[in-house]
Design a protein around this motif. Structure first.
Motif, PDB file in Angstrom:
ATOM      1  N   ARG A 110       0.870  -1.495   0.052  1.00  0.00           N
ATOM      2  CA  ARG A 110      -0.075  -0.019  -0.337  1.00  0.00           C
ATOM      3  C   ARG A 110       0.686   1.588  -0.241  1.00  0.00           C
ATOM      4  O   ARG A 110       0.935   1.858  -1.068  1.00  0.00           O
ATOM      5  CB  ARG A 110      -1.159  -0.399   1.439  1.00  0.00           C
ATOM      6  CG  ARG A 110      -2.082   1.094   1.483  1.00  0.00           C
ATOM      7  CD  ARG A 110      -2.589   0.935   2.484  1.00  0.00           C
ATOM      8  NE  ARG A 110      -1.589   1.042   3.647  1.00  0.00           N
ATOM      9  CZ  ARG A 110      -1.532   2.364   4.357  1.00  0.00           C
ATOM     10  NH1 ARG A 110      -0.889   3.477   3.703  1.00  0.00           N
ATOM     11  NH2 ARG A 110      -0.684   1.909   5.636  1.00  0.00           N
ATOM     12  N   ARG A 111       2.113   1.101   0.933  1.00  0.00           N
ATOM     13  CA  ARG A 111       2.538   2.287   0.935  1.00  0.00           C
ATOM     14  C   ARG A 111       3.748   2.118   0.176  1.00  0.00           C
ATOM     15  O   ARG A 111       3.649   3.693  -0.739  1.00  0.00           O
ATOM     16  CB  ARG A 111       3.512   1.923   1.768  1.00  0.00           C
ATOM     17  CG  ARG A 111       2.608   2.728   3.383  1.00  0.00           C
ATOM     18  CD  ARG A 111       3.762   3.182   4.656  1.00  0.00           C
ATOM     19  NE  ARG A 111       4.154   1.260   5.375  1.00  0.00           N
ATOM     20  CZ  ARG A 111       5.233   1.054   5.259  1.00  0.00           C
ATOM     21  NH1 ARG A 111       5.997   2.043   6.308  1.00  0.00           N
ATOM     22  NH2 ARG A 111       5.596   0.080   6.660  1.00  0.00           N
ATOM     23  N   LEU A 112       3.956   1.718  -0.841  1.00  0.00           N
ATOM     24  CA  LEU A 112       4.712   1.617  -2.630  1.00  0.00           C
ATOM     25  C   LEU A 112       3.430   2.060  -3.464  1.00  0.00           C
ATOM     26  O   LEU A 112       4.469   3.440  -4.383  1.00  0.00           O
ATOM     27  CB  LEU A 112       5.322  -0.011  -2.549  1.00  0.00           C
ATOM     28  CG  LEU A 112       6.381   0.236  -3.753  1.00  0.00           C
ATOM     29  CD1 LEU A 112       7.213  -1.111  -3.468  1.00  0.00           C
ATOM     30  CD2 LEU A 112       5.822  -0.035  -4.999  1.00  0.00           C
ATOM     31  N   ASP A 113       2.611   1.346  -3.383  1.00  0.00           N
ATOM     32  CA  ASP A 113       2.053   1.692  -4.454  1.00  0.00           C
ATOM     33  C   ASP A 113       1.872   3.813  -4.404  1.00  0.00           C
ATOM     34  O   ASP A 113       1.719   4.094  -5.142  1.00  0.00           O
ATOM     35  CB  ASP A 113       0.166   1.295  -4.376  1.00  0.00           C
ATOM     36  CG  ASP A 113       0.334   0.207  -4.827  1.00  0.00           C
ATOM     37  OD1 ASP A 113       1.097  -0.502  -5.746  1.00  0.00           O
ATOM     38  OD2 ASP A 113      -0.811  -0.777  -4.521  1.00  0.00           O
ATOM     39  N   ALA A 114       1.405   4.284  -3.627  1.00  0.00           N
ATOM     40  CA  ALA A 114       1.132   5.744  -3.093  1.00  0.00           C
ATOM     41  C   ALA A 114       2.721   6.251  -3.378  1.00  0.00           C
ATOM     42  O   ALA A 114       2.644   7.430  -3.719  1.00  0.00           O
ATOM     43  CB  ALA A 114       1.358   6.331  -1.535  1.00  0.00           C
ATOM     44  N   LEU A 115       3.347   5.751  -2.963  1.00  0.00           N
ATOM     45  CA  LEU A 115       4.979   6.377  -3.528  1.00  0.00           C
ATOM     46  C   LEU A 115       4.901   6.378  -4.849  1.00  0.00           C
ATOM     47  O   LEU A 115       5.767   7.518  -5.803  1.00  0.00           O
ATOM     48  CB  LEU A 115       6.215   5.420  -3.088  1.00  0.00           C
ATOM     49  CG  LEU A 115       6.457   5.759  -1.693  1.00  0.00           C
ATOM     50  CD1 LEU A 115       7.321   4.703  -1.159  1.00  0.00           C
ATOM     51  CD2 LEU A 115       6.787   7.196  -1.185  1.00  0.00           C
ATOM     52  N   ALA A 116       4.746   4.948  -5.766  1.00  0.00           N
ATOM     53  CA  ALA A 116       4.297   5.124  -6.971  1.00  0.00           C
ATOM     54  C   ALA A 116       4.024   6.489  -7.370  1.00  0.00           C
ATOM     55  O   ALA A 116       4.001   6.404  -9.106  1.00  0.00           O
ATOM     56  CB  ALA A 116       4.318   3.730  -7.339  1.00  0.00           C
ATOM     57  N   ASP A 117       2.734   6.091  -7.157  1.00  0.00           N
ATOM     58  CA  ASP A 117       1.593   7.541  -7.548  1.00  0.00           C
ATOM     59  C   ASP A 117       2.365   8.684  -7.480  1.00  0.00           C
ATOM     60  O   ASP A 117       2.333   9.795  -8.656  1.00  0.00           O
ATOM     61  CB  ASP A 117       0.506   7.120  -6.734  1.00  0.00           C
ATOM     62  CG  ASP A 117      -0.650   5.961  -6.520  1.00  0.00           C
ATOM     63  OD1 ASP A 117      -1.162   5.152  -7.717  1.00  0.00           O
ATOM     64  OD2 ASP A 117      -1.351   5.900  -5.653  1.00  0.00           O
ATOM     65  N   ALA A 118       2.894   9.081  -6.873  1.00  0.00           N
ATOM     66  CA  ALA A 118       3.710  10.198  -6.092  1.00  0.00           C
ATOM     67  C   ALA A 118       4.738  10.473  -7.216  1.00  0.00           C
ATOM     68  O   ALA A 118       4.904  11.749  -8.044  1.00  0.00           O
ATOM     69  CB  ALA A 118       4.116  11.243  -5.621  1.00  0.00           C
ATOM     70  N   ILE A 119       5.111   9.451  -7.912  1.00  0.00           N
ATOM     71  CA  ILE A 119       6.507   9.501  -8.630  1.00  0.00           C
ATOM     72  C   ILE A 119       5.474   9.599 -10.330  1.00  0.00           C
ATOM     73  O   ILE A 119       6.315  10.011 -10.940  1.00  0.00           O
ATOM     74  CB  ILE A 119       7.605   8.200  -8.359  1.00  0.00           C
ATOM     75  CG1 ILE A 119       8.487   8.564  -7.668  1.00  0.00           C
ATOM     76  CG2 ILE A 119       8.050   7.833  -9.441  1.00  0.00           C
ATOM     77  CD1 ILE A 119       8.948   7.004  -6.769  1.00  0.00           C
ATOM     78  N   GLU A 120       4.692   9.265 -10.350  1.00  0.00           N
ATOM     79  CA  GLU A 120       4.328   8.950 -11.266  1.00  0.00           C
ATOM     80  C   GLU A 120       3.637  10.111 -11.907  1.00  0.00           C
ATOM     81  O   GLU A 120       4.201  10.895 -13.620  1.00  0.00           O
ATOM     82  CB  GLU A 120       3.173   8.201 -11.725  1.00  0.00           C
ATOM     83  CG  GLU A 120       2.360   7.757 -13.446  1.00  0.00           C
ATOM     84  CD  GLU A 120       2.806   7.546 -14.522  1.00  0.00           C
ATOM     85  OE1 GLU A 120       2.858   7.877 -15.623  1.00  0.00           O
ATOM     86  OE2 GLU A 120       3.728   6.870 -13.581  1.00  0.00           O
TER      87      GLU A 120
END
Length: 368
Positions: free
Chosen positions: A35-45
């Motif tokens: 879940r936290r990794l996905d949130a970081l990927a969202d911000a990077i994308e």
């Protein structure tokens, strides 16, 4: 928070390196937190869609391997660390790939060791790989190759790795994301600590006490501060913020602590000499030579050398030290150790024609 010139530089950076700490991605008992990794990927994308190239330096390989192997704590011995990393690197790469696949974004894994960056040819190869991945629209996920790194030859933590990668890749800014929301003048867990929002230079760090890493990582505030200063010294603006604030950090840089860069960026070669290369030898210089190379940035001539230490060859990086043993500069030596030993203290006119060039040329020398 007031938008400073440093934060504006980070906000407008065309190319950015984002380092993510182990504690932001993993839990000791359960491993990777998707879940936290996905949130970081969202911000990077989101940052990439806004027009920036992003390279990710991701910690968490050892942390991701702890739970699957049934370990109860981060291992201390090298063999178990490498075993955990071999399991965790696979899980970490798969998790990043799965997360960015939601945006049809391709991920490429780049594993580096200190040796890769210290050798000029390997350094250039890594740079080309990162550049090509960016040009193809892929996200490079960089990590230290813990499965082959040793205690003697390794970055020590991914904060320094991120600073080195940022300069190696020619990035415009570095963002360090972890479980802390910025730099404090003390330990915020103990109270009476104040956030330092801007660091304009070393004078802003007077009295700051930085601690070591936590249960899952090797970094801690000390390594983050060291990495931020390294990158800023090389000419890169740096933002230190919490991973939970990744969206704000990558949108308007309105959170955390911003480190102002030095006015002029070091050339890639001088940065490599100063921060990345491993010194294979040491030259002891007299006071006049120290003033010439460390003060006036002049080439080092044989007449100023008092002694040599170590085995080195033409083209190696050596430390230049005063007679008290303090390293004052580094540079690329133009002769083998045996040749320098025969030249010690001699004026240029007393040397054979083939030995009249500088021992270390000014173009290959950096003061510390």
């Amino acid at each position: 928070m007031t938008t400073s010139a440093t934060r504006q530089q980070i906000t407008g950076a065309r190319s950015i390196v984002v380092k993510i700490g182990s504690s932001a991605l993993t839990e000791l008992t359960t491993g990777l937190d998707v879940r936290r990794l996905d949130a970081l990927a969202d911000a990077i994308e989101a940052r990439m869609r806004a027009g920036s190239d992003v390279i990710v330096v991701s910690s968490g390989a050892i942390g991701a391997g702890i739970a699957p192997l049934g370990l109860k704590a981060r291992p201390k011995d090298l063999a178990t660390k490498q075993a955990a990393a071999s399991v965790g690197q696979l899980a970490l790469a798969h998790a990043w790939n799965t997360s960015f696949a939601r945006y049809d974004r391709t991920v490429g894994q780049v594993l580096l060791t200190a040796h890769d960056v210290s050798l000029r040819a390997h350094h250039a190869n890594a740079q080309r790989t990162l550049d090509r991945l960016r040009s193809l629209g892929a996200v490079a996920i960089v990590n230290e190759n813990d499965t082959v790194a040793t205690n003697e030859i390794r970055f020590g933590d991914n904060d320094r790795l991120a600073a080195l990668v940022a300069h190696l890749a020619g990035a415009d800014a570095l963002v360090l994301l972890s479980d802390v929301d910025g730099l404090y003048d003390g330990d915020p867990r103990k109270g009476d600590a104040t956030l330092i929002p801007e660091v304009g230079g070393p004078e802003d760090l007077d009295g700051v006490i930085a601690g070591s890493g936590g249960a899952l990582g090797t970094g801690g505030m000390a390594s983050k501060l060291s990495a931020a200063r390294l990158a800023a010294d090389a000419g890169l603006p740096v933002l230190l913020a919490a991973a939970a604030d990744a969206s704000a950090a990558l949108t308007d840089a309105s959170v955390g602590t911003a480190f102002a860069p030095r006015p002029q960026r070091l050339s890639a070669r001088k940065f490599w000499v100063r921060h990345a290369a491993e010194a294979t030898g040491r030259l002891i210089l007299d006071d006049g030579a120290i003033r010439a190379v460390a003060g006036a940035r002049h080439s080092l001539l044989a007449a100023g050398i008092v002694a040599t230490k170590g085995r080195f060859y033409n083209g190696d990086v050596v430390d230049l030290a005063d007679q008290k043993g303090q390293t004052r500069a580094r540079g690329v030596v133009g002769y083998d150790a045996g040749e320098v030993a025969q030249m010690i203290g001699k004026s240029t006119g007393d040397l054979p024609a083939d030995f009249r060039r500088p021992v270390v040329h000014a173009d290959d020398l950096v003061a510390l």
